[in-house]
Enzyme design. Structure first.
Site, mmCIF file in Angstrom:
data_model
loop_
_atom_site.group_PDB
_atom_site.id
_atom_site.type_symbol
_atom_site.label_atom_id
_atom_site.label_comp_id
_atom_site.label_asym_id
_atom_site.label_seq_id
_atom_site.Cartn_x
_atom_site.Cartn_y
_atom_site.Cartn_z
ATOM 1 N N CYS A 128 0.854 -1.182 0.000
ATOM 2 C CA CYS A 128 0.000 0.000 0.000
ATOM 3 C C CYS A 128 0.896 1.239 0.000
ATOM 4 O O CYS A 128 1.733 1.401 0.897
ATOM 5 C CB CYS A 128 -0.857 -0.040 1.262
ATOM 6 N N CYS B 80 -1.260 3.958 -6.304
ATOM 7 C CA CYS B 80 -2.093 3.308 -5.279
ATOM 8 C C CYS B 80 -2.346 1.903 -5.799
ATOM 9 O O CYS B 80 -2.713 1.730 -6.976
ATOM 10 C CB CYS B 80 -3.407 4.062 -5.113
#
Ligand code: DGL
Length: 268
Positions: free
Chosen positions: A70, A184
């Site tokens: 992440c 992302c």
């Protein structure tokens, strides 16, 4: 055991790449679905979750290597996680600003990211160090990760979302960006919307493969993957059944078949 985690489903794109390069390593994937999205939350909150999850994976699942799958969590807390566990290699995920800046011909690149990543010092430093010779447009994409979480479910609002994604990409292309960084991990699951627009006009930069190669390098020296059939455990802090259901819908059916029973609820 290699522990891979994200706020939700996005890190599965990294997990899939790791599973390809390390076909026999045991893997545990934790989706912090009780707290997704991270991108709209304060840095302190994200940091707290990352440290709690890291400790849980090491203590309860005996992970010897952690992958923060992440960008948002990496920007907020990878340094603290490393400091707390000096004996455990920790691989983070950062937007591919460097390869984008090095290969751009138009000298204009764009970075799609969550709000938290977009405002992070870590991204500012990355751009300063590797992309000061190009024009970098950082595009915060509020709500996109949340939509990816539900995209595989029946979602009446999906056409509007697709229109919004396409308009964002089209605007970047019009302004001359020839490299678009997927900053992302959730955005890897938007390729079906983005790629038709960028084909022949811009290259998409996703770092899942380089991250997986880094995991491979560290795993062979530190984690010693066992031989034989891999074991994959799936954990989620809320609605674990959604995590399991998402795997085939996201094109990761093979991983789903290898998982050890149903996804479990992690109460952390
Ligand atoms: N998948 C995450 C990232 O790479 C975070 C998405 C979110 O929870 O906002 O940034």
């Amino acid at each position: 055991m290699i522990g891979v985690f994200d706020s939700g489903l996005g890190g599965l794109s990294v997990l899939a790449a790791i599973a390809r390069v390390l076909p026999r390593a045991d893997l545990v994937y934790l989706a912090d679905t009780a707290h997704v999205p991270y991108g709209s939350k304060p840095d302190d909150f994200i940091r707290g979750r990352v440290l709690t999850i890291g400790r849980h994976l090491i203590e309860a699942h005996r992970c010897t290597l952690l992958v923060v799958a992440c960008n948002t969590a990496t920007a907020a807390a990878v340094n603290e996680l490393r400091l707390q566990h000096p004996g455990i290699p920790v691989v983070g995920v950062e937007p591919g600003v460097k390869p984008a800046a090095q290969s751009s011909r138009s000298r204009k690149i764009a970075v799609l990211a969550t709000e938290a990543t977009a405002r992070s010092e870590r991204l500012a430093r990355l751009i300063h160090e590797h992309a000061s010779h190009v024009d970098v447009e950082v595009v915060p994409c509020p709500g996109w990760a949340t939509r990816v979480e539900t995209l595989h479910l029946a979602d009446a609002g999906a056409p509007d979302f697709a229109t919004q994604v396409r308009a964002t990409i089209e605007a970047l292309l019009t302004r001359g960006a020839d490299r678009i960084v997927l900053g992302c991990t959730h955005y890897a699951f938007l390729l079906h919307l983005i790629e038709p627009l960028t084909r022949g006009r811009a290259e998409l930069i996703d770092v899942a493969e380089p991250v997986a190669r880094q995991v491979l390098r560290l795993a062979t020296t530190n984690a010693r993957p066992p031989s034989g059939q891999r074991r994959l455990s799936l954990l989620a802090t809320a609605r674990p059944e959604r995590l399991a259901a998402a795997l085939p819908a996201l094109g990761l059916g093979e991983l789903a078949q290898r998982s050890l029973g149903p996804a479990q609820l992690a109460r952390i």
